[in-house]
Design a protein around this motif. Structure first.
Motif, PDB file in Angstrom:
ATOM      1  N   VAL A  67       0.841  -1.194   0.000  1.00  0.00           N
ATOM      2  CA  VAL A  67       0.000   0.000   0.000  1.00  0.00           C
ATOM      3  C   VAL A  67       0.876   1.245   0.000  1.00  0.00           C
ATOM      4  N   PRO A  68       0.758   2.112  -0.986  1.00  0.00           N
ATOM      5  CA  PRO A  68       1.527   3.359  -0.984  1.00  0.00           C
ATOM      6  C   PRO A  68       1.049   4.303   0.110  1.00  0.00           C
ATOM      7  N   HIS A  69       1.918   5.258   0.457  1.00  0.00           N
ATOM      8  CA  HIS A  69       1.566   6.186   1.526  1.00  0.00           C
ATOM      9  C   HIS A  69       0.339   7.009   1.174  1.00  0.00           C
ATOM     10  N   LEU A  70       0.109   7.256  -0.113  1.00  0.00           N
ATOM     11  CA  LEU A  70      -1.066   8.023  -0.516  1.00  0.00           C
ATOM     12  C   LEU A  70      -2.350   7.351  -0.050  1.00  0.00           C
ATOM     13  N   VAL A  71      -2.399   6.018  -0.150  1.00  0.00           N
ATOM     14  CA  VAL A  71      -3.588   5.280   0.288  1.00  0.00           C
ATOM     15  C   VAL A  71      -3.702   5.311   1.811  1.00  0.00           C
ATOM     16  N   ILE A  72      -2.573   5.129   2.491  1.00  0.00           N
ATOM     17  CA  ILE A  72      -2.583   5.191   3.954  1.00  0.00           C
ATOM     18  C   ILE A  72      -3.047   6.557   4.429  1.00  0.00           C
ATOM     19  N   SER A  73      -2.521   7.603   3.781  1.00  0.00           N
ATOM     20  CA  SER A  73      -2.918   8.960   4.136  1.00  0.00           C
ATOM     21  C   SER A  73      -4.412   9.161   3.946  1.00  0.00           C
ATOM     22  N   ALA A  74      -4.946   8.665   2.826  1.00  0.00           N
ATOM     23  CA  ALA A  74      -6.369   8.804   2.564  1.00  0.00           C
ATOM     24  C   ALA A  74      -7.201   8.079   3.623  1.00  0.00           C
ATOM     25  N   ALA A  75      -6.790   6.856   3.972  1.00  0.00           N
ATOM     26  CA  ALA A  75      -7.529   6.084   4.977  1.00  0.00           C
ATOM     27  C   ALA A  75      -7.464   6.766   6.344  1.00  0.00           C
ATOM     28  N   LEU A  76      -6.302   7.334   6.679  1.00  0.00           N
ATOM     29  CA  LEU A  76      -6.170   8.038   7.951  1.00  0.00           C
ATOM     30  C   LEU A  76      -7.082   9.262   7.998  1.00  0.00           C
ATOM     31  N   GLN A  77      -7.122  10.012   6.899  1.00  0.00           N
ATOM     32  CA  GLN A  77      -7.989  11.194   6.865  1.00  0.00           C
ATOM     33  C   GLN A  77      -9.452  10.792   7.035  1.00  0.00           C
ATOM     34  N   PHE A  78      -9.848   9.728   6.354  1.00  0.00           N
ATOM     35  CA  PHE A  78     -11.233   9.255   6.467  1.00  0.00           C
ATOM     36  C   PHE A  78     -11.539   8.796   7.892  1.00  0.00           C
ATOM     37  N   ALA A  79     -10.636   7.988   8.462  1.00  0.00           N
ATOM     38  CA  ALA A  79     -10.853   7.484   9.822  1.00  0.00           C
ATOM     39  C   ALA A  79     -10.872   8.627  10.832  1.00  0.00           C
ATOM     40  N   ALA A  80     -10.013   9.636  10.618  1.00  0.00           N
ATOM     41  CA  ALA A  80      -9.997  10.788  11.524  1.00  0.00           C
ATOM     42  C   ALA A  80     -11.339  11.515  11.484  1.00  0.00           C
ATOM     43  N   GLY A  81     -11.924  11.626  10.286  1.00  0.00           N
ATOM     44  CA  GLY A  81     -13.240  12.257  10.191  1.00  0.00           C
ATOM     45  C   GLY A  81     -14.310  11.473  10.923  1.00  0.00           C
ATOM     46  N   VAL A  82     -14.246  10.135  10.835  1.00  0.00           N
ATOM     47  CA  VAL A  82     -15.218   9.299  11.529  1.00  0.00           C
ATOM     48  C   VAL A  82     -15.102   9.482  13.041  1.00  0.00           C
ATOM     49  N   ILE A  83     -13.858   9.498  13.551  1.00  0.00           N
ATOM     50  CA  ILE A  83     -13.659   9.662  14.994  1.00  0.00           C
ATOM     51  C   ILE A  83     -14.118  11.047  15.442  1.00  0.00           C
ATOM     52  N   MET A  84     -13.796  12.063  14.637  1.00  0.00           N
ATOM     53  CA  MET A  84     -14.254  13.418  14.968  1.00  0.00           C
ATOM     54  C   MET A  84     -15.771  13.453  15.091  1.00  0.00           C
ATOM     55  N   ALA A  85     -16.465  12.810  14.141  1.00  0.00           N
ATOM     56  CA  ALA A  85     -17.923  12.783  14.177  1.00  0.00           C
ATOM     57  C   ALA A  85     -18.433  11.983  15.375  1.00  0.00           C
ATOM     58  N   LEU A  86     -17.745  10.881  15.719  1.00  0.00           N
ATOM     59  CA  LEU A  86     -18.134  10.087  16.876  1.00  0.00           C
ATOM     60  C   LEU A  86     -18.142  10.937  18.137  1.00  0.00           C
ATOM     61  N   VAL A  87     -17.091  11.755  18.284  1.00  0.00           N
ATOM     62  CA  VAL A  87     -17.005  12.635  19.456  1.00  0.00           C
ATOM     63  C   VAL A  87     -18.057  13.738  19.387  1.00  0.00           C
ATOM     64  N   ALA A  88     -18.178  14.371  18.204  1.00  0.00           N
ATOM     65  CA  ALA A  88     -19.043  15.539  18.066  1.00  0.00           C
ATOM     66  C   ALA A  88     -20.527  15.203  18.128  1.00  0.00           C
ATOM     67  N   PHE A  89     -20.915  14.044  17.579  1.00  0.00           N
ATOM     68  CA  PHE A  89     -22.333  13.720  17.462  1.00  0.00           C
ATOM     69  C   PHE A  89     -22.843  12.740  18.519  1.00  0.00           C
ATOM     70  N   SER A  90     -21.961  11.865  19.019  1.00  0.00           N
ATOM     71  CA  SER A  90     -22.431  10.792  19.901  1.00  0.00           C
ATOM     72  C   SER A  90     -21.939  10.905  21.338  1.00  0.00           C
ATOM     73  N   LEU A  91     -20.710  11.352  21.538  1.00  0.00           N
ATOM     74  CA  LEU A  91     -20.129  11.304  22.875  1.00  0.00           C
ATOM     75  C   LEU A  91     -20.304  12.600  23.672  1.00  0.00           C
ATOM     76  N   MET A  92     -19.866  13.719  23.108  1.00  0.00           N
ATOM     77  CA  MET A  92     -19.863  14.961  23.888  1.00  0.00           C
ATOM     78  C   MET A  92     -21.228  15.615  24.090  1.00  0.00           C
ATOM     79  N   PRO A  93     -22.154  15.594  23.106  1.00  0.00           N
ATOM     80  CA  PRO A  93     -23.437  16.278  23.347  1.00  0.00           C
ATOM     81  C   PRO A  93     -24.167  15.821  24.600  1.00  0.00           C
ATOM     82  N   PRO A  94     -24.354  14.495  24.821  1.00  0.00           N
ATOM     83  CA  PRO A  94     -25.030  14.116  26.070  1.00  0.00           C
ATOM     84  C   PRO A  94     -24.194  14.425  27.305  1.00  0.00           C
TER      85      PRO A  94
END
Length: 243
Positions: free
Chosen positions: A30-57
């Motif tokens: 896997v080239p770094h470009l693919v790893i970078s893309a997957a990391l960016q996507f996963a980071a967005g998912v985690i950000m949303a997990l915190v913003a939408f599911s964990l911190m509001p309640p």
């Protein structure tokens, strides 16, 4: 079959789908470009997990001062762990592993542990809720398993250690589910919300200090921002679907 056994089965389903990211990364160069893309996507998912599911309640229902303090302590905990890992890697006997980002590995494994805890807590409400959380979260955690395996492979981490990492994915999710179900269900709502805020601070700092810098190590791809926002949007859609 007891409720606890059902929780174990549900957590095992999430752990299995998460684990699938590891052999996929092992099977392909896997080239770094693919790893970078997957990391960016996963980071967005985690950000949303915190913003939408964990911190509001936590902010809405918890003791605000304690919640905000726990959020800060969670971020501080990640910084301390990263500092300790850098100090350990600076020792001569670990020089061959200097390229390995232990902070990134620890951050992702803790994220999987937290996801498992959320599954366990959801299962204390209804088994259906736990199952829906497990299926939804496995979609977001499989890229993390792919990323951490591909990163370790690219950094020259021995195959035996990479295999150990893949087993840790399973242990983190199932172990987190067991903790969430057996321990946190007996705690007061305030205590659980404070712990949620602590986890949220750790996860946000994992994104800013570990995942995004690793993704941009060799130059940020032009579509990185789109993938980050795409991760946020996908989790938001899944959240709506689970309501």
């Amino acid at each position: 079959m007891t409720e606890f056994q059902l929780v174990l089965i549900i957590a095992s389903i999430a752990a299995f789908f998460t684990y699938l990211g590891a052999p996929l990364a092992e099977a392909f160069e896997v080239p770094h470009l693919v790893i970078s893309a997957a990391l960016q996507f996963a980071a967005g998912v985690i950000m949303a997990l915190v913003a939408f599911s964990l911190m509001p309640p936590a902010i809405r229902l918890g003791p605000l001062t304690w919640v905000l303090g726990a959020f800060f302590v969670g971020g501080l905990l990640y910084v301390i762990l990263e500092y300790v890992s850098v100090w350990a890697l600076s020792k001569p006997d670990l020089a061959q592993d200097n390229s390995a980002s232990l902070g990134l590995y620890i951050g992702i494994l803790v994220d999987l542990l937290i996801d498992g805890m959320v599954i366990g807590i959801g299962s204390t409400l209804t088994i259906k809720t736990g199952l829906l959380l497990a299926l939804g979260m496995s979609i977001s955690t499989a890229p993390l398993a792919f990323v951490i395996t591909a990163t370790a492979k690219r950094q020259g981490v021995p195959r035996r250690r990479r295999r150990l990492l893949s087993f840790l994915f399973i242990a983190a999710i199932i172990g987190g589910a067991v903790i969430g179900y057996l321990v946190l269900r007996n705690q007061s709502l305030e205590v659980r919300l404070i712990l949620v805020a602590l986890a949220s601070g750790f996860l946000i700092t994992t994104i800013t200090q570990g995942m995004i810098p690793e993704a941009n190590k060799e130059g940020e791809p032009g579509f990185a921002g789109v993938l980050f926002v795409g991760g946020i949007s996908l989790y938001a859609l899944m959240t709506l679907g689970l309501q």
